[in-house]
Enzyme design. Structure first.
Site, PDB file in Angstrom:
ATOM      1  N   TYR A  78      -1.626  -0.644  10.254  1.00 31.24           N
ATOM      2  CA  TYR A  78      -1.891  -1.108   8.879  1.00 31.24           C
ATOM      3  C   TYR A  78      -0.640  -0.888   8.021  1.00 31.24           C
ATOM      4  CZ  TYR A  78      -3.982  -1.228   4.203  1.00 31.24           C
ATOM      5  OH  TYR A  78      -4.253  -1.517   2.882  1.00 31.24           O
ATOM      6  N   SER A 113       0.824  -1.213   0.000  1.00 29.18           N
ATOM      7  CA  SER A 113       0.000   0.000   0.000  1.00 29.18           C
ATOM      8  C   SER A 113       0.856   1.261   0.000  1.00 29.18           C
ATOM      9  CB  SER A 113      -0.880   0.010   1.250  1.00 29.18           C
ATOM     10  OG  SER A 113      -1.608   1.215   1.335  1.00 29.18           O
TER      11      SER A 113
HETATM   12  P1  NDP Z   1     -11.604  -5.907  -0.257  1.00 31.33           P
HETATM   13  O1  NDP Z   1     -12.104  -5.768   1.130  1.00 31.33           O
HETATM   14  O2  NDP Z   1     -12.545  -5.731  -1.381  1.00 31.33           O
HETATM   15  O3  NDP Z   1     -10.869  -7.319  -0.430  1.00 31.33           O
HETATM   16  C1  NDP Z   1     -10.141  -7.920   0.589  1.00 31.33           C
HETATM   17  C2  NDP Z   1     -10.062  -9.397   0.280  1.00 31.33           C
HETATM   18  O4  NDP Z   1      -9.300 -10.049   1.306  1.00 31.33           O
HETATM   19  C3  NDP Z   1     -11.429 -10.058   0.246  1.00 31.33           C
HETATM   20  O5  NDP Z   1     -11.477 -10.928  -0.866  1.00 31.33           O
HETATM   21  C4  NDP Z   1     -11.468 -10.858   1.534  1.00 31.33           C
HETATM   22  O6  NDP Z   1     -12.232 -12.020   1.338  1.00 31.33           O
HETATM   23  C5  NDP Z   1      -9.993 -11.198   1.710  1.00 31.33           C
HETATM   24  N1  NDP Z   1      -9.665 -11.570   3.079  1.00 31.33           N
HETATM   25  C6  NDP Z   1      -9.759 -10.833   4.207  1.00 31.33           C
HETATM   26  N2  NDP Z   1      -9.392 -11.555   5.275  1.00 31.33           N
HETATM   27  C7  NDP Z   1      -9.058 -12.782   4.818  1.00 31.33           C
HETATM   28  C8  NDP Z   1      -8.627 -13.980   5.417  1.00 31.33           C
HETATM   29  N3  NDP Z   1      -8.433 -14.088   6.743  1.00 31.33           N
HETATM   30  N4  NDP Z   1      -8.375 -15.055   4.633  1.00 31.33           N
HETATM   31  C9  NDP Z   1      -8.567 -14.986   3.304  1.00 31.33           C
HETATM   32  N5  NDP Z   1      -8.978 -13.881   2.669  1.00 31.33           N
HETATM   33  C10 NDP Z   1      -9.228 -12.799   3.422  1.00 31.33           C
HETATM   34  O7  NDP Z   1     -10.410  -4.867  -0.362  1.00 31.33           O
HETATM   35  P2  NDP Z   1      -9.279  -4.599  -1.472  1.00 31.33           P
HETATM   36  O8  NDP Z   1      -9.568  -5.311  -2.719  1.00 31.33           O
HETATM   37  O9  NDP Z   1      -9.101  -3.156  -1.491  1.00 31.33           O
HETATM   38  O10 NDP Z   1      -8.010  -5.238  -0.750  1.00 31.33           O
HETATM   39  C11 NDP Z   1      -7.071  -6.072  -1.401  1.00 31.33           C
HETATM   40  C12 NDP Z   1      -5.674  -5.712  -0.922  1.00 31.33           C
HETATM   41  O11 NDP Z   1      -5.350  -4.411  -1.386  1.00 31.33           O
HETATM   42  C13 NDP Z   1      -5.532  -5.681   0.610  1.00 31.33           C
HETATM   43  O12 NDP Z   1      -4.304  -6.299   0.977  1.00 31.33           O
HETATM   44  C14 NDP Z   1      -5.480  -4.188   0.909  1.00 31.33           C
HETATM   45  O13 NDP Z   1      -4.786  -3.930   2.090  1.00 31.33           O
HETATM   46  C15 NDP Z   1      -4.773  -3.676  -0.331  1.00 31.33           C
HETATM   47  N6  NDP Z   1      -4.930  -2.254  -0.594  1.00 31.33           N
HETATM   48  C16 NDP Z   1      -6.158  -1.713  -0.859  1.00 31.33           C
HETATM   49  C17 NDP Z   1      -6.286  -0.359  -1.086  1.00 31.33           C
HETATM   50  C18 NDP Z   1      -7.615   0.286  -1.351  1.00 31.33           C
HETATM   51  O14 NDP Z   1      -7.684   1.536  -1.361  1.00 31.33           O
HETATM   52  N7  NDP Z   1      -8.671  -0.444  -1.592  1.00 31.33           N
HETATM   53  C19 NDP Z   1      -5.120   0.529  -1.079  1.00 31.33           C
HETATM   54  C20 NDP Z   1      -3.873  -0.141  -0.818  1.00 31.33           C
HETATM   55  C21 NDP Z   1      -3.790  -1.480  -0.590  1.00 31.33           C
HETATM   56  P3  NDP Z   1     -13.157 -12.770   2.429  1.00 31.33           P
HETATM   57  O15 NDP Z   1     -13.729 -11.719   3.323  1.00 31.33           O
HETATM   58  O16 NDP Z   1     -14.165 -13.450   1.563  1.00 31.33           O
HETATM   59  O17 NDP Z   1     -12.255 -13.738   3.115  1.00 31.33           O
END
Ligand code: NDP
Length: 246
Positions: free
Chosen positions: A155, A142
């Protein structure tokens, strides 16, 4: 092997946001995608959509905080498609709040998913990559770790720990068998901030995301760019943020 067509790519956090967009982008370009997350209904719907469009996809329930689960996820990719070319450690959570709120549970949850979860992915995928003589580890970190701001301390710390991990792993792996890539998105329109428990921080983050957030497909294209390079070209770090993000 260069390009994307024919590669087998396992993606954690594929049930929404960046992971889902990455699966669609890569599957559309000929990769077999293995979709991992906890919400299996979403994964199955996405796998069905990809398959209907002529792509190859498998849905596998995985909680990245559980090491045996992540091993099973990687094993499932190899069993289903015969090999694993790329592991995308994308699953993440953002329980952001001022440190003074002492949300110790939130800190632990972020460490467990964002750091321990990626380490579990490394531990599961590296032996497969070594056996094959080739593999690519992509992580989604990030801009929080690049520009440090209030409420994002822990975070950002988890994201920078992963950044550090990948740089060390890169230096340890210069025999040509492993490529490592860290992608740093800025604000991307996803569900990420909806789970923030601090009401003020959540509302601010949701407003900012709605105002300037870019489409997750932009990050997916960056991941595809790193993957499609010839084997002797490693894209180490990439930052993708809204043009107007300060
Ligand atoms: P979302 O919340 O849409 O996606 C997060 C994903 O992580 C979901 O598919 C969720 O699936 C999965 N997840 C969470 N906890 C677990 C777990 N314990 N085991 C398996 N899967 C898990 O957010 P984003 O798409 O934005 O996030 C994706 C990545 O991008 C993250 O690492 C985030 O930190 C990073 N990011 C996002 C930014 C943004 O502005 N959106 C900016 C910078 C980085 P489920 O709940 O079904 O398990």
């Amino acid at each position: 092997m260069s390009g994307i067509d024919g590669k087998v790519v396992a993606i954690t956090g594929a049930s929404s946001g960046i992971g889902e967009a990455t699966a669609l982008e890569l599957a559309g370009r000929g990769a077999a995608v293995v979709l991992g997350a906890r919400r299996v209904d979403r994964l199955e719907a996405l796998a069905a959509r990809i398959t209907q469009d002529g792509g190859r996809a498998a849905a596998v329930t995985v909680d990245v905080t559980d090491r045996p689960d992540v091993n099973r996820f990687v094993d499932a990719a190899v069993e289903r498609f015969g090999r694993l070319d790329v592991f995308v450690g994308n699953a993440g959570i953002a329980r952001t709040a001022p440190v003074s709120e002492l949300d110790v549970e939130g800190w632990e949850a972020m460490i467990d998913v964002n750091l321990r979860g990626v380490l579990h992915g490394v531990a599961a995928a590296l032996p497969v990559f070594r056996r094959q003589g080739r593999g690519h580890l992509v992580t989604v970190v990030s801009t929080s770790g690049l520009k440090i701001v209030p409420t994002q301390a822990v975070y950002a710390g988890t994201k920078n720990a992963v950044r550090t991990l990948l740089e060390a792993l890169r230096q340890e792996s210069t025999d040509g068998a492993l490529r490592t890539t860290s992608i740093s998105p800025g604000f991307v329109r996803t569900e990420l901030v909806d789970a923030i428990t601090d009401d003020d921080v959540r509302r601010q983050a949701q407003d900012r995301m709605a105002e300037i957030g870019i489409d997750p497909a932009a990050v997916a294209r960056a991941i595809a760019f790193a993957i499609e390079q010839p084997d002797d070209v490693e894209i180490g770090d990439m930052t993708i943020r809204p043009t107007v993000q300060n």
